[in-house]
Design a protein around this motif. Sequence first.
Motif, PDB file in Angstrom:
ATOM      1  N   VAL A   1      -1.866   7.025  -1.726  1.00 38.43           N
ATOM      2  CA  VAL A   1      -1.697   8.453  -1.974  1.00 38.43           C
ATOM      3  C   VAL A   1      -2.288   9.306  -0.844  1.00 38.43           C
ATOM      4  N   SER A   2      -3.410   8.876  -0.298  1.00 35.19           N
ATOM      5  CA  SER A   2      -4.006   9.614   0.826  1.00 35.19           C
ATOM      6  C   SER A   2      -3.029   9.724   1.982  1.00 35.19           C
TER       7      SER A   2
ATOM      8  N   ARG B   1      -0.148  11.996   1.287  1.00 30.35           N
ATOM      9  CA  ARG B   1      -0.593  13.393   1.293  1.00 30.35           C
ATOM     10  C   ARG B   1      -0.793  13.885   2.728  1.00 30.35           C
TER      11      ARG B   1
ATOM     12  N   PHE C   1       5.767  11.398  -3.991  1.00 26.66           N
ATOM     13  CA  PHE C   1       4.898  10.454  -3.282  1.00 26.66           C
ATOM     14  C   PHE C   1       5.599   9.107  -3.101  1.00 26.66           C
TER      15      PHE C   1
ATOM     16  N   ASP D   1      -7.245   7.731  -4.702  1.00 29.35           N
ATOM     17  CA  ASP D   1      -6.308   8.054  -3.629  1.00 29.35           C
ATOM     18  C   ASP D   1      -5.965   6.859  -2.752  1.00 29.35           C
TER      19      ASP D   1
ATOM     20  N   VAL E   1       1.309   4.313  -3.855  1.00 29.74           N
ATOM     21  CA  VAL E   1       2.177   5.316  -4.483  1.00 29.74           C
ATOM     22  C   VAL E   1       3.075   4.709  -5.565  1.00 29.74           C
TER      23      VAL E   1
END
Lengths: 392, 392
Positions: free
Chosen positions: A189-190, A193, A207, B200, B204
């Motif tokens: 996810v980092s 993002r 995502f 995070d 995903v």
Amino acid sequence: MQSKFIETLGYADVAQEKQITPWEVQGELTDTDYQKVAREFGAKIIDPELTEMIRSAAGEVHPYITNGTFFAHRDLDMLLSDYRSGKRFYLYTGRGPSGKMHLGHLIPFIFTKWLQDRFGADLLIQITDDEKFLFRDLEMEDIRKYTEENILDILSLGFRPENTHIIVDSEQAGILYNQAIRVARHINVSLARDVFGFSDSDNVGKFFFTSMQAVPAFLIPALTGRDERCLIPYAIDQDPHFLVARDVLPKIGYRKPSSIISKFMPALKGSGKMSSSDPNSGIYLDDDPKTVRKKMMKYAFSGGRATAEEQRKFGAVPEIDFAYNIYKLLEPDQGKVRKVYEEYRRGALLSGEMKQIATDKINEFLEELRARREEVRSEVDAYRFSIDKVMR
Amino acid sequence: MQSKFIETLGYADVAQEKQITPWEVQGELTDTDYQKVAREFGAKIIDPELTEMIRSAAGEVHPYITNGTFFAHRDLDMLLSDYRSGKRFYLYTGRGPSGKMHLGHLIPFIFTKWLQDRFGADLLIQITDDEKFLFRDLEMEDIRKYTEENILDILSLGFRPENTHIIVDSEQAGILYNQAIRVARHINVSLARDVFGFSDSDNVGKFFFTSMQAVPAFLIPALTGRDERCLIPYAIDQDPHFLVARDVLPKIGYRKPSSIISKFMPALKGSGKMSSSDPNSGIYLDDDPKTVRKKMMKYAFSGGRATAEEQRKFGAVPEIDFAYNIYKLLEPDQGKVRKVYEEYRRGALLSGEMKQIATDKINEFLEELRARREEVRSEVDAYRFSIDKVMR
């Protein structure tokens, strides 16, 4: 390690400064900006040596390369050198069906068709209807309508059915998802993002989506076992997707895709990309000759002077002139393009005359397109992706 | 608004305190804990009134309800009251194929089969091979092997082929993904992180996965247009997935699924769930009678006293005794179960005798299962999901 990857490329900074994401572009970029962005993203500028490599492999160089429309690349040299030693590659491009297509949307496909013709390459065209559903406030039935229309628009350019594989994400969702989860395992996810500028209030589908977009970059090897490289022509705003793909693919046993990267297409009003949300921000493929003329006269951003007198005296700046730029992209005869450039540059052509020349060219192009569009309507199925077809 | 949803249910707090996520459970829960967790999650305890409603609709009540194994629910009352007025519902359950199946894995399926038989309901069984790929360090070929074996294990219980629809995610990925993006639009990264405890650095695909797991909860209405409610039996650790589903489904035009929620299955060693990673943490369906006996004698957590003398004097605590608990789940004759309970409780049965009784019961159950397993092997395709089959 993944955040280091981002740092190394300086991606987040540049993206922030220039506001370049695959979904939003703001501000106008100069040639210097483009080169800076490309370098900071880790891409290479297409130099005369590589241009000669292309000429030698393709038998000619497309004007979009010589005039700087496609100006940067990743590993195109490696792909061409493999090609020279007899190895095939395939092409991958795409379209997000969120509205009617503008001229600007079609330009990269013109170039892609040239690549297909010159290299006899298979071409995957991904129609990302799922992306548009996840990113826009659109319902699937609207997206489906655009999907069918956009496919016709693209096919009107005359791709070869036997080598062309249209992948509508919703139609091939099974094949794509099963491969996409292999990619998704390596994207956290980092990273998503940082690369795409998402926030925590963005939906989980956004995502995940980049994994779906990465799949065609290794789908031919994944399905057929053939060790073919993939070449992806795209506008620079799509670079983040493929940066991620280049990071992940070697981790799951495939080569990094090569790419050839274009500037943004000329914008009717002179800045930003043509936008689907403003009907006067570009020329639609179904605009009739009168509408094209009106849009050109009323909205086309001019690089000419304020008065005919000043224009005759100082000449225009063709580089920022929509009419000249779109003419340059639609007129195959580079002799004619050079002549128009010089006359306009030194003031022998007035702004209105330049618009007239471009209008005629656009209408000629669109007329041909619409004629072929009707021919291709009954043949669309021949272009659709299937496993059997890529296995052949 | 979505974070308020979490606050309201107090979900994040409870999940943190008890470390309950769909992928990890730590610590042992008492009956009071279970009730507290269920209430804090917003579920209702199955009370005598609802039990009578079930009896009246089903013609009997399954022992798993009367003995508190299935102890909580959401909207089961509404579903039953619709059923009484002639409306069908369907069942949805699943299995993540990350290893061989234990006895504990099979218990919820025994209950689900009872529901199918009693209500003549369609049953979707989702095999989440994609989940296991995204969450575990497993390769797809291993997962595929477990998938095929686990399906046989489940089908050995004797589900009805005409009403049973096994959905292997990778086989039905197209249908699932196209529906899952409708769910994903309503789940943002914050919500997924709060509900599932992701960070995070999680990939995903994990964040997206809950959308895939939500799909069967509305797939029958989505594909057939039939307005059927969905009833999902599951162990309480799966609740987060279906909380999210209940939040999202009304937003995309479907009813909230109902659920009937069980405690964790008894653990051989007395705490936590049986775990696929520790071969001695549970009894595998393919353990031969000798292995079962050995595991029972060596590892089964006993609620009996330290010595035979103390046991005769003080009696056992059957509630925490693996042998008693698994016997209770496998012996349909509740008279026998009560007798064993009382004898063990007051010390007439010794711990070793209780283990012997349970071992015989387990071996009898496994033997029958393995016989049916071979019969069903050639018929697996009859149970596979297809659109045609659910449309019938």
